[in-house]
Design a protein around this motif. Structure first.
Motif, PDB file in Angstrom:
ATOM      1  N   MET A   1      38.578  30.935  38.355  1.00  0.00           N
ATOM      2  CA  MET A   1      38.229  29.904  38.841  1.00  0.00           C
ATOM      3  C   MET A   1      38.746  30.170  40.519  1.00  0.00           C
ATOM      4  O   MET A   1      37.236  29.311  40.878  1.00  0.00           O
ATOM      5  N   ILE A   2      39.526  30.601  40.973  1.00  0.00           N
ATOM      6  CA  ILE A   2      39.653  30.592  42.627  1.00  0.00           C
ATOM      7  C   ILE A   2      38.673  31.231  42.737  1.00  0.00           C
ATOM      8  O   ILE A   2      37.855  31.601  43.965  1.00  0.00           O
TER       9      ILE A   2
ATOM     10  N   GLN B   1      41.055  33.639  33.076  1.00  0.00           N
ATOM     11  CA  GLN B   1      40.308  31.942  33.537  1.00  0.00           C
ATOM     12  C   GLN B   1      40.978  31.792  34.672  1.00  0.00           C
ATOM     13  O   GLN B   1      39.893  31.016  35.592  1.00  0.00           O
ATOM     14  N   GLU B   2      42.476  31.390  34.878  1.00  0.00           N
ATOM     15  CA  GLU B   2      42.166  30.974  36.075  1.00  0.00           C
ATOM     16  C   GLU B   2      42.183  31.678  37.565  1.00  0.00           C
ATOM     17  O   GLU B   2      41.831  30.674  38.557  1.00  0.00           O
ATOM     18  N   THR B   3      42.443  32.495  37.514  1.00  0.00           N
ATOM     19  CA  THR B   3      42.046  33.541  38.716  1.00  0.00           C
ATOM     20  C   THR B   3      41.258  33.444  39.098  1.00  0.00           C
ATOM     21  O   THR B   3      40.629  33.469  39.583  1.00  0.00           O
TER      22      THR B   3
ATOM     23  N   GLU C   1      43.238  37.118  28.179  1.00  0.00           N
ATOM     24  CA  GLU C   1      43.211  35.839  27.158  1.00  0.00           C
ATOM     25  C   GLU C   1      41.778  35.966  26.797  1.00  0.00           C
ATOM     26  O   GLU C   1      40.736  36.352  27.203  1.00  0.00           O
TER      27      GLU C   1
END
Length: 278
Positions: free
Chosen positions: A252-253, A248-250, A180
């Motif tokens: 941030m984790i 991005q979600e992964t 992304e």
């Protein structure tokens, strides 16, 4: 030797949990951070600092006791009054105040742990005030330049060699075109200075506990700074790769947890190296 190894393991566990706690409070889960705080405080009471320079309890100091209480209450009052969240500086300031109070307890174990805590917290607070507060007051743009020239550009260059397309679009900002399209900003804790300040405090405190020579302490501090810097570059590169490959979600984790995990490994290496030089 068994007791020293046990103390070393406990110290490393405390450092890992304490660092994880600060990250959780700022970027993760408050309940998890609170559990890490309780765990780190409990483990601190299990450490036996036999090599401290003095063998007994200090004289009771009302000034030290009052100062410690004042620091804790002042920080809590300021945060509740302004409505600002507890940041890393607040946590270390409160830790410093509690450590001052702890030096006045009648238990030698609590006194020893508290003294070690004063080394870590006081050095962190002083370095934070210099690099983040004093430089800002003097209008010295140290942080932006450090993030750009010593964090952003080196990591972008390394990943560029691997064919990862990263585009620097501002002093502390880059664009990643992976699974992304996203824009990431490097700043604040991402500079790695928080971990570096903590490591400096830990190494200095540990050197005092072990009664190391001054020259050796300086060499260890230099090694500590170099390793902390390189390890933070490694952390940032992992975050870029995670964002590029998984989004991005992964990322941030991973961002929430990778810092204190790498910190624990770095602290383990440094303290083990110090012990090997004894």
């Amino acid at each position: 030797m068994v007791n020293e190894n046990r103390n070393l393991v406990l110290i490393l566990l405390v450092l890992a949990m304490f660092t994880g706690m600060t990250i959780q409070f700022n970027e993760g889960s408050m309940p998890v951070g609170f559990l890490m705080l309780l765990g780190s405080l409990f483990l601190l009471t299990r450490i036996n600092f036999k090599d401290l320079s003095d063998s007994g309890l200090p004289e009771v100091s009302k000034i030290r006791l009052i100062l410690g209480i004042f620091i804790v209450l002042a920080d809590l009052y300021w945060n509740f009054k302004t409505g600002s969240g507890f940041g890393t500086l607040d946590i270390m300031t409160i830790f410093f105040g509690l450590s001052l109070v702890g030096t006045q307890f009648s238990s030698i174990d609590i006194v020893r742990v508290s003294r070690f805590g004063t080394y870590i917290s006081s050095i962190f607070v002083v370095l934070y005030l210099i690099f983040y507060t004093l430089f800002a007051f003097l209008d010295i743009d140290f942080m932006s330049n450090f993030d750009h020239y010593f964090i952003l550009l080196p990591t972008v260059w390394v990943l560029g060699l691997a064919g990862i397309p990263l585009e620097v679009i501002a002093t502390e900002t880059l664009r990643i075109n992976g699974v992304e399209d996203m824009i990431l900003t490097i700043g604040g804790p991402c500079s790695g200075l928080y971990s570096m300040f903590l490591l400096i405090g830990i190494v200095f405190g540990y050197s005092r506990v072990k009664k190391m020579e001054f020259d050796t302490t300086l060499k260890m501090l230099g090694l500590c700074i170099a390793i902390a810097y390189v390890s933070n570059l490694f952390r940032v590169i992992i975050l870029y790769l995670t964002a590029y490959l998984y989004g991005q979600e992964t990322m941030m984790i991973v961002h929430t947890h990778i810092g204190w995990i790498i910190f624990a490994g770095v602290a383990a290496f440094i303290i083990y190296f110090i012990d090997c030089r004894k």
